[in-house]
Design an enzyme around this catalytic site. Structure first.
Site, short mmCIF file in Angstrom:
data_model
loop_
_atom_site.label_atom_id
_atom_site.label_comp_id
_atom_site.label_asym_id
_atom_site.label_seq_id
_atom_site.Cartn_x
_atom_site.Cartn_y
_atom_site.Cartn_z
N ASP A 1 80.87 44.68 7.11
CA ASP A 1 80.03 43.56 6.71
C ASP A 1 79.81 42.69 7.96
O ASP A 1 80.34 42.97 9.04
CB ASP A 1 80.66 42.77 5.55
CG ASP A 1 79.59 41.96 4.79
OD1 ASP A 1 78.48 41.76 5.32
OD2 ASP A 1 79.87 41.53 3.65
C1 BGC Z 1 76.98 39.74 3.18
C2 BGC Z 1 76.41 41.11 2.96
C3 BGC Z 1 75.05 41.21 3.61
C4 BGC Z 1 75.19 40.87 5.06
C5 BGC Z 1 73.88 40.99 5.83
C6 BGC Z 1 76.95 39.32 4.62
O1 BGC Z 1 77.30 37.99 4.78
O2 BGC Z 1 78.31 39.72 2.70
O3 BGC Z 1 76.32 41.37 1.59
O4 BGC Z 1 74.51 42.48 3.42
O5 BGC Z 1 75.67 39.54 5.18
O6 BGC Z 1 72.99 39.99 5.53
#
Ligand code: BGC
Length: 742
Positions: free
Chosen positions: A287
């Site tokens: 993530d």
């Molecule tokens: C989130 C993800 C997301 C990623 C990209 C993160 O903060 O937890 O779900 O896909 O950001 O935007």
């Protein structure tokens, strides 16, 4: 990144001139669905990967694992040097084309995988995923994902960071809006439908967040999770498994620590389970920055160690952390990360790129892209999804649909009229405002002699401060019926928006009480990102229509339901607590040795609150009334690998046609482990004409009626299975089947 940021990004970027209208309205080509290839094709891909790996330098290999995003610090030179294999947050086709062309011009011509949080829409917005789950209509949910994928893919995007399949029983957690609610079975059906839809629409999915993110302790985002193995396998893992079985090509690891091990370094989950037991062949991304966060979790002294631990655990790609980019080559050279481990990660990334067809796929044509945005077909799906997902939670004295005696309606609340930044810009440049305001939508649907007044009451949608409360109350007092559109918006929902109070934010409750005090019937229309505590509202307003932000066509759908053009059919995917103190409250709890009987001390009860949620899982009213009778099974017993057909006669005893969600729950009263008081195992959404009786048939596989033990071993126990059929997790008729060992 938060949904809000993505929404803003889309709204602003799609409006820029680079995304100009097409010169001629050419029919748009259908996107190529994507998915795993098999047999000879798959074998040929492995040979192509072997060939590429032999030619790649160490830096080029690491580059394939580096995911960087549009914005400050983005460096296209890294693509040109073959040191960036993936990008995110590019939404303007001309920009997408530029970065993809840069990748194709490199020595090895390896295309980029281009990702985006296309979570509930790209140009056309569908209800929030929780609102889609509330439709209990997998075919419709699949279509919403299809159109999201299709629009994103028409802009050159080939990868979505969705579906989020985290089960959650804690509405304090702001991200429940991205999931499908509290239940493993509904969550799995939705996960599979969304995966199929996105990939048919042309984008690879990244099922997330692996695993346990929705169980954050106390509902506080990013917090640790403690999940017993049996529950991990019975509750949190099934939607992931369903998504992989539907073909999800990638996955995203979670931010949280699972039972003391950060998910981003969880070899047991990422490698042993996912690659080993489940045979997943795609790649796993971290993530946002979660590899470098391993330092903060306290399992790495620096980024180099974080990179090493993540890679060796099974994280193939570093999202926005820059950590692989900086440290992985050094770790390999120093012998701390075997080249074989690096090659495996690169192989998985290249495998997805080949199976996606990226090497052969034509690049985006910016001039052609707008013709695929917000097409009538996509908007039709958005409207149907918003209609099907709206939940009528209360309807005293048949306040709804709005009757002939109502001659004046006061619509109150700034949320009824989308704020400027909430109006999704039409990227086709046609100047069409696709989001209808509620007063206007009601006016269109009500007879000409009914007046519709509107007062925003607040300065902005989330109701943190009053603009003119008195004017709102005056308008309410002067009308026959009040429609108050309130809820959560702005900073109150989504990532990083955990709350300890689940009331209406700001001064909305104060307004609601003032509206009720006028004595006029108040219809409360809610657009929220989670189940709120609606105990006061339930006791005082005439009707409640709950939505989880309906998207582009959301207010049109609300008007359809309020005026009776559409009969509501949404069902609660996540229990609504009576008070925060009840959390977690969910329907499939285990029995206790002290069940609630007469509500006396030393029973498992609260002394100051009911046990039951305000609105249980599966609940939702209709303008029709459905009755159930004659539950039966095709045979009285079945072996542990058998199947039985369960039937029930469902009657629409109301005066209107309507859709009912026929739900099948089981309970095994005696088994080797304590089993939930009810478990959803099948459902079907059926349209019944007024007065019609239909025999609804559902299939039950014995093999799916078991549970995991504390070692993760799955077992189906012989014995009696009680089968409950009804329109929610609480109401039902019953039949039984015996599971036998032979
Ligand atoms: C989130 C993800 C997301 C990623 C990209 C993160 O903060 O937890 O779900 O896909 O950001 O935007």
């Amino acid at each position: 990144m938060t949904l809000r940021l993505v929404a803003t990004l889309l709204a602003c970027c799609l409006a820029i001139p680079a995304f100009a209208p097409p010169v001629s309205a050419q029919p748009s080509p259908a996107p190529q669905g994507v998915g795993w290839k098999t047999g000879g094709e798959a074998a040929a891909i492995e040979r192509r990967i072997d060939g590429l790996l032999k030619q790649m330098t160490l830096d080029e290999k690491v580059g394939q694992l580096h995911l960087s995003g549009r914005g400050d610090g983005f460096d296209i030179e890294q693509i040109k040097a073959g040191r960036m294999g993936a990008v995110m947050n590019f939404v303007v086709p001309a920009e997408v084309l530029t970065v993809q062309k840069a990748a194709r011009a490199t020595r090895l011509k390896i295309p980029l995988i281009i990702g985006l949080d296309a979570v509930h829409g790209f140009s056309t917005y569908f209800p929030l995923p929780l609102g889609q789950a509330a439709t209990w209509n997998p075919a419709l949910i699949e279509e919403a994902a299809y159109w999201t994928g299709r629009e994103a893919s028409a802009a050159g995007i080939n990868w979505t960071f969705a579906p989020m399949v985290d089960i959650s029983r804690d509405p304090r957690w702001g991200r429940v809006l991205e999931g499908a609610g509290e239940d493993a079975y509904l969550g799995s059906v939705v996960a599979a439908a969304r995966t199929r839809g996105y990939q048919r629409g042309g984008v690879a999915t990244s099922v997330k967040h692996f695993v346990g993110y929705g169980a954050a302790e106390a509902g506080r985002d990013y917090n640790s999770t403690w999940i017993p193995t049996s529950q991990l396998f019975d509750l949190y893992l099934p939607p992931f498994k369903a998504s992989f079985e539907a073909g999800s090509m990638t996955a995203m690891a979670a931010f949280n620590a699972l039972n003391g091990v950060p998910a981003t370094a969880h070899k047991g989950m990422l490698t042993d389970l996912l690659r080993g037991k489940w045979g997943f062949k795609g790649f796993v991304t971290s993530d946002f920055g979660s590899i470098t966060e391993l330092r903060l979790h306290g399992i790495a002294k620096d980024d180099a160690e974080a990179a090493r631990k993540a890679l060796l655990a099974g994280i193939d790609m570093d999202m926005m952390g820059n950590v692989y980019h900086k440290h992985l080559a050094g770790e390999v050279t120093a012998g701390r990360v075997p080249m074989k481990a690096l090659d495996e990660a690169v192989r998985r990334v290249l495998r997805v790129k080949f199976h996606l067809g990226l090497f052969e796929r034509a690049d985006v044509d910016p001039a052609a892209a707008p013709a695929l945005m917000q097409t009538q077909a996509a908007r039709d799906v958005a409207l149907k999804a918003a209609q099907d997902g709206a939940m009528l939670l209360k309807n005293a004295n048949e306040t709804l649909p709005i009757g002939a005696t109502v001659k004046s309606v006061a619509v109150i609340g700034a949320m009824a009229v989308p704020e400027d930044e909430r109006v999704w810009t039409d990227p086709a440049g046609l100047g069409r405002r696709v989001v209808q305001a509620l007063p206007e939508a009601l006016k269109q649907r009500l007879p000409a002699d009914v007046s519709v007044a509107y007062e925003p009451a607040f300065t902005k949608a989330c109701g943190t401060e009053f603009a003119d409360k008195d004017a709102a109350v005056r308008a309410a007092a002067a009308s026959d019926l009040v429609v108050a559109m309130l809820g959560e918006d702005c900073e109150f929902m989504g990532e990083g928006a955990s709350r300890t109070k689940l009331d209406l934010p700001g001064v909305q409750q104060e307004l609601l009480e003032a509206l009720v005090a006028t004595g006029k019937p108040v219809v409360l229309v809610l657009a929220t990102g989670r189940p709120l505590v609606l105990t006061w509202a339930d006791a005082h307003v005439a009707a409640i229509l709950q939505t989880f932000h309906g998207g582009t066509e959301g207010r049109a759908a609300i008007a359809d339901i309020l005026t009776g053009k559409v009969n509501p059919s949404g069902r609660v995917p996540m229990s609504f607590p009576r008070s925060v103190g009840q959390i977690p409250v969910y329907y499939d709890q285990l029995p206790t040795g002290r069940p609630q009987k007469i509500r006396q001390r030393y029973e498992s009860i609260y002394i100051d609150e009911a046990n039951e949620p305000l609105y249980p899982f599966g609940h939702g009213l209709s303008y029709s009334r459905f009755t159930y009778a004659n539950a039966r099974v095709s045979k009285p017993s079945m072996p542990l690998d058998g199947t039985v057909e369960v039937s029930v006669d469902v009657t629409n005893a109301g005066a209107r046609d309507g859709q009912e969600v026929v739900q099948l729950y089981i309970r095994q009263p005696v088994a080797s482990r304590s089993r939930p008081v009810r478990e959803l195992k099948a459902f079907d959404k059926v349209l019944l004409r007024a007065g019609e009786t239909r025999s609804v048939r559902l299939r039950l596989d014995a093999a799916k009626l078991g549970a995991h033990d504390e070692n993760g071993r799955y077992k189906v126990d012989p014995g009696q299975i009680e089968i409950y059929l009804g329109g929610s997790s609480q109401t039902s008729v019953m039949t039984q089947v015996l599971l036998t060992t032979s």
